[in-house]
Scaffold this motif. Structure first.
Motif, short mmCIF file in Angstrom:
data_model
loop_
_atom_site.label_atom_id
_atom_site.label_comp_id
_atom_site.label_asym_id
_atom_site.label_seq_id
_atom_site.Cartn_x
_atom_site.Cartn_y
_atom_site.Cartn_z
N MET A 95 18.74 20.88 31.42
CA MET A 95 19.13 19.85 31.73
C MET A 95 19.36 19.91 33.31
O MET A 95 19.97 20.81 33.69
N SER A 96 19.13 19.03 34.03
CA SER A 96 19.86 19.00 35.43
C SER A 96 21.00 19.04 35.87
O SER A 96 21.28 17.53 36.38
N VAL A 97 21.86 19.65 35.87
CA VAL A 97 23.59 19.16 36.24
C VAL A 97 23.52 20.39 38.10
O VAL A 97 23.17 21.32 37.81
N LEU A 98 24.62 19.50 38.82
CA LEU A 98 24.47 20.03 39.34
C LEU A 98 26.34 20.03 40.02
O LEU A 98 26.69 18.26 39.95
N VAL A 99 27.04 20.81 40.02
CA VAL A 99 28.61 20.55 40.20
C VAL A 99 28.53 21.00 42.19
O VAL A 99 28.52 21.73 42.41
N VAL A 100 29.15 19.79 42.39
CA VAL A 100 29.47 19.65 44.29
C VAL A 100 31.44 20.08 44.16
O VAL A 100 31.76 18.84 43.91
N SER A 101 31.37 20.93 44.90
CA SER A 101 32.83 21.13 45.12
C SER A 101 33.07 21.29 46.02
O SER A 101 31.71 22.00 47.58
N ARG A 157 14.45 9.21 40.09
CA ARG A 157 15.13 9.58 38.84
C ARG A 157 16.35 8.81 39.02
O ARG A 157 17.18 8.08 39.85
N SER A 158 16.51 8.93 37.59
CA SER A 158 17.66 8.40 37.37
C SER A 158 19.38 9.51 37.63
O SER A 158 19.60 10.58 37.16
N VAL A 159 20.38 8.76 38.26
CA VAL A 159 21.57 9.46 38.00
C VAL A 159 22.82 9.34 38.02
O VAL A 159 22.92 8.03 37.67
N ALA A 160 23.03 9.99 37.30
CA ALA A 160 24.92 9.69 36.77
C ALA A 160 25.39 10.86 37.75
O ALA A 160 25.66 11.90 38.01
N VAL A 161 27.15 10.25 37.69
CA VAL A 161 28.03 10.62 38.20
C VAL A 161 29.68 11.16 37.52
O VAL A 161 30.12 9.89 37.42
N VAL A 162 29.89 11.83 38.20
CA VAL A 162 30.83 12.37 36.82
C VAL A 162 32.63 13.03 37.48
O VAL A 162 32.26 13.89 38.68
N LYS A 163 33.34 12.38 37.12
CA LYS A 163 34.36 12.65 38.25
C LYS A 163 35.59 13.26 37.10
O LYS A 163 36.42 12.25 36.64
N ALA A 186 21.59 13.92 28.77
CA ALA A 186 20.62 13.61 27.55
C ALA A 186 20.10 12.33 28.13
O ALA A 186 18.89 12.28 27.96
N GLU A 187 21.05 11.90 29.25
CA GLU A 187 20.60 10.25 29.25
C GLU A 187 19.70 10.27 30.68
O GLU A 187 19.39 8.90 31.32
N HIS A 188 19.98 10.99 31.75
CA HIS A 188 19.08 10.91 33.15
C HIS A 188 19.07 11.86 33.83
O HIS A 188 19.45 13.07 33.05
N ASP A 189 18.19 11.85 34.90
CA ASP A 189 17.63 13.00 35.30
C ASP A 189 18.67 14.56 35.94
O ASP A 189 18.17 15.28 36.26
#
Length: 238
Positions: free
Chosen positions: A1-7, A31-37, A102-105
């Motif tokens: 799982m490629s997740v990066l938290v931006v603080s 790469r496919s990208v998702a952003v979560v707020k 699961a659906e994004h890089d």
């Protein structure tokens, strides 16, 4: 799982523009990208928030998810209470991010303000989210006087919780840097105990989106998908 938290080390220091630059650089690599707020505050219903700004700058190929919105510009816990709305819960953030992963890089999770801003009435913070996701945290910092103290406090809080700091990115590098700005380029890695991985020019968010996407990799180090070189940048501003 490629997740990066931006603080951030504080609020209003360029987290959203840095998040957009990260997304643009990843998209440029195919790469496919998702952003979560997890929690958007200070934005009324129907108005564009940070997720919309990331997609405007980086492109519609970015999947954007906002989990909660509160109209007053306050910490999410207080903003939720005053609005009479349910706060965002860390379990909900974890579930949403894992589904997207699961659906994004790459999934970028953009916090609200600093690392330990309270998300809910139980005292949960972005640090707790990073812990649940077992994800590294990228710290966005200011350029000038006082930033080393805030950066050190943030990264010490990460280490105290057993969380990994990916590095530091300067959220708004001034067009005419002063003495403190220039000296901090050499001092950031020691203060943070992590590498300096980029510097986004001030007002980068005002660039036309096409220009932003084309230039974004120049602001980020290879570890973040770009071409920025810390030593060369420091030498140019010495």
């Amino acid at each position: 799982m490629s997740v990066l938290v931006v603080s951030g080390t504080n609020t209003e220091i360029g987290k959203t523009v840095v998040t957009a630059a990260l997304a643009a650089a990843a998209l440029a690599q195919g790469r496919s990208v998702a952003v979560v707020k997890p929690a958007q505050t200070g934005v009324a219903e129907g108005e564009p928030g940070d997720v919309a700004e990331v997609r405007r700058l980086a492109g519609d190929a970015v999947t954007g998810v906002e989990l909660a919105r509160f109209p007053e510009p306050l910490a999410p816990d207080r903003a939720a209470l005053r609005a009479g709305l349910a706060p965002v819960r860390t379990a909900d953030v974890e579930l949403a991010v894992k589904r997207l992963a699961a659906e994004h890089d790459l999934v970028l999770v953009e916090g609200a303000g600093g690392l330990l801003v309270r998300l809910d009435d139980r005292g949960a913070t972005l640090a707790d989210v990073a812990g649940l996701l077992d994800a590294p945290v990228l710290v966005v910092a200011q350029a000038g006087l006082g930033t080393l103290n805030m950066t050190t406090l943030t990264t010490e809080a990460l280490r105290a919780r057993g969380l990994a700091c990916r590095g530091v990115v300067i959220g708004s590098w001034p067009a005419a840097p002063g003495l403190a700005d220039r000296c901090n380029l050499a001092d950031f890695p020691e203060a943070a105990g992590a590498p300096l991985l980029g510097a986004v020019p001030e007002r980068a968010g005002t660039l036309p989106p096409a220009g932003f996407r084309r230039t974004a990799p120049d602001w980020l180090a290879p570890a973040l998908g770009g071409t920025w070189d810390a030593a060369a940048f420091a030498a140019a501003h010495g």
